[in-house]
Design an enzyme around this catalytic site. Structure first.
Site, PDB file in Angstrom:
ATOM      1  N   PHE A 141       0.827  -1.183   0.156  1.00  0.00           N
ATOM      2  CA  PHE A 141      -0.001   0.160  -0.101  1.00  0.00           C
ATOM      3  C   PHE A 141       0.970   1.429   0.024  1.00  0.00           C
ATOM      4  CE2 PHE A 141      -2.398   3.607   1.904  1.00  0.00           C
ATOM      5  CZ  PHE A 141      -3.427   3.520   1.089  1.00  0.00           C
ATOM      6  N   ASP A 226       9.026   2.909   2.284  1.00  0.00           N
ATOM      7  CA  ASP A 226       7.929   3.495   2.804  1.00  0.00           C
ATOM      8  C   ASP A 226       7.675   3.498   4.175  1.00  0.00           C
ATOM      9  OD1 ASP A 226       5.498   4.513   3.144  1.00  0.00           O
ATOM     10  OD2 ASP A 226       4.423   3.778   1.263  1.00  0.00           O
ATOM     11  N   LYS A 256       2.299  10.871   7.653  1.00  0.00           N
ATOM     12  CA  LYS A 256       1.419  10.606   8.987  1.00  0.00           C
ATOM     13  C   LYS A 256       1.981  11.368  10.231  1.00  0.00           C
ATOM     14  CE  LYS A 256      -1.261   6.990   7.006  1.00  0.00           C
ATOM     15  NZ  LYS A 256      -0.960   5.920   6.149  1.00  0.00           N
TER      16      LYS A 256
END
Ligand SMILES: *Cc1c(COP(=O)(O)O)cnc(C)c1O
Length: 409
Positions: A141, A226, A256
């Protein structure tokens, strides 16, 4: 007074249905706690997918936001601002990288990294123009832009959105031989999450990241990690790759929690030899690197360091994982975790995870299923042991065979 049902009805009527939220309307948050519009209190065990590692409305981060909002919020990069440089210095120091490029959302950092490694491939590695290949992994993802979903193996992310961005090769996650077999003269990078969060807290075999590091060095390929979800303490290290020796990536993506749960801040970190490919005019973002983002980002990093949230995540995460193993296992296929990042995968015979999350919600615990069968647990890293015990008690009650039968009925 507007009831939760009325608020939900308005959202369902006017919002595109690209999410399937739990039926709860949150109106206030503080630390690890959330309150709905009726005043009912919940323990947040999702942390907005790890964007709220520092806890909701951390006073220091909110103060930084207010102070900066009262001085200057946005200049664009047409001018320098007095916040960005020192934020970058702090960030590069923390990650031991030479340079960083600031964006806003996580997926923009992904997109930026794809552009950077392609350009590096053409400018530095001598790959023939428009031939660059990037190796990616099943069940990854990396976000929702067209290029990010083009990296995905998940039909729900791509169906009906073609034509997709070419240049990605999918291989099995955790399989170093599959990566080696997929390398060609046009390969510029391998691009992965060190733990696959959305896929259900999938942890690769120990040594995989270090093996990838060596493979990349041998073939002159960039390793891109990531860590938008796993970074900044979530897994019990500042960065997840630090669980292995000699696994430092060439390119590190953060997002985030970099914005402390109050403001979107993301970054691509790398050596000058990689980020140096960008010249004026080749890439940009109006809001990227703005002074409000930089001020919030500095406070977000300071809280993680000064409140020792990485150590908390390691210690309390180990406790959580031990205790999860002691829960009733009748419905449980597997429990996986690292730091305060855990997944409870349910047996298919137990039915999907959604009804379990709904029952937990009724009991004042907010978490969200991922990939049908997995209950993901990722509370703010400021959580205390007694709050984890509260979570465990509720989980214990919900994970009984009795509830499984009722939930499936
Ligand atoms: C959330 C996430 C993204 C995308 O971040 P957004 O801020 O939603 O664009 C990318 N990669 C990983 C691993 C993520 O968890």
């Amino acid at each position: 007074m507007t009831t939760q049902q009325q608020i939900i009805a308005a959202a369902e009527t006017y919002s595109a249905k690209n999410y399937h939220p739990l039926p709860v309307v949150i109106s206030r948050g503080e630390g690890v706690w959330l309150w709905d519009t009726d005043g009912k209190k919940y323990l947040d065990c999702l942390s907005a997918y790890s964007a709220v590692n520092q806890g909701h409305r951390h006073p220091r981060i909110i103060q930084a936001l207010i102070n900066q909002a009262n001085r200057l919020t946005l200049t664009s990069r047409a001018f320098y601002n007095d916040q960005m440089g020192s934020f970058l210095q702090q960030l590069c120091g923390l990650a031991d990288m030479e340079m960083a490029l600031l964006m806003n959302t996580g997926v923009e950092a992904v997109e930026t990294a794809v552009k950077a490694v392609r350009k590096w491939g053409y400018d530095s590695k001598g790959v023939e123009r428009n031939r660059a290949e990037i190796i990616v992994f099943n069940e990854n993802f990396h976000g929702r832009t067209l290029t990010a979903v083009s990296m995905s193996s998940e039909p729900a992310y791509t169906e009906g959105f073609g034509p997709l961005t070419p240049g990605f090769r999918l291989v099995e996650y955790g399989d170093i031989d599959a990566v080696a077999a997929a390398i060609s003269k046009d390969t510029v990078a391998v691009f992965l999450e060190p733990i696959q969060g959305e896929a259900g807290i999938k942890i690769p075999p120990y040594g995989f990241l270090a093996d990838l590091r060596r493979l990349c060095d041998r073939h002159g390929i960039l390793m891109v990690l990531d860590e938008i979800q796993t970074g900044l303490g979530r897994t019990g290290k500042m960065f997840c790759y630090q669980h292995e020796r000699d696994a430092k990536p060439d390119v590190l993506l953060l997002g985030k929690a970099l914005g402390g749960g109050v403001y979107p801040v993301s970054a691509v970190l790398a050596a000058k030899s990689v980020l140096g490919v960008f010249q004026p005019g080749t890439h940009g973002s109006t809001f990227g690197g703005n002074p409000l983002a930089a001020a919030v980002g500095k406070a977000a990093l300071a809280v993680i360091q000064e409140e020792h949230l990485v150590d908390r995540s390691a210690e309390l995460g180990a406790y959580l994982l031990r205790q999860l193993q002691d829960l009733p296992q009748i419905d449980v296929a597997e429990i996986r975790g690292q730091g305060l990042f855990a997944g409870i995968e349910l047996k298919s015979s137990a039915g999907p995870a959604r009804p379990y999350c709904e029952e937990l919600m009724r009991r004042g615990i907010l978490c969200k299923e991922t990939h049908q069968q997995v209950i993901r647990l990722a509370p703010p890293l400021i959580i205390e042991r007694k709050e984890i015990d509260h979570l465990l008690l509720q989980l214990n009650d919900v994970l009984t065979a009795r509830f499984a039968r009722a939930g499936n009925a």
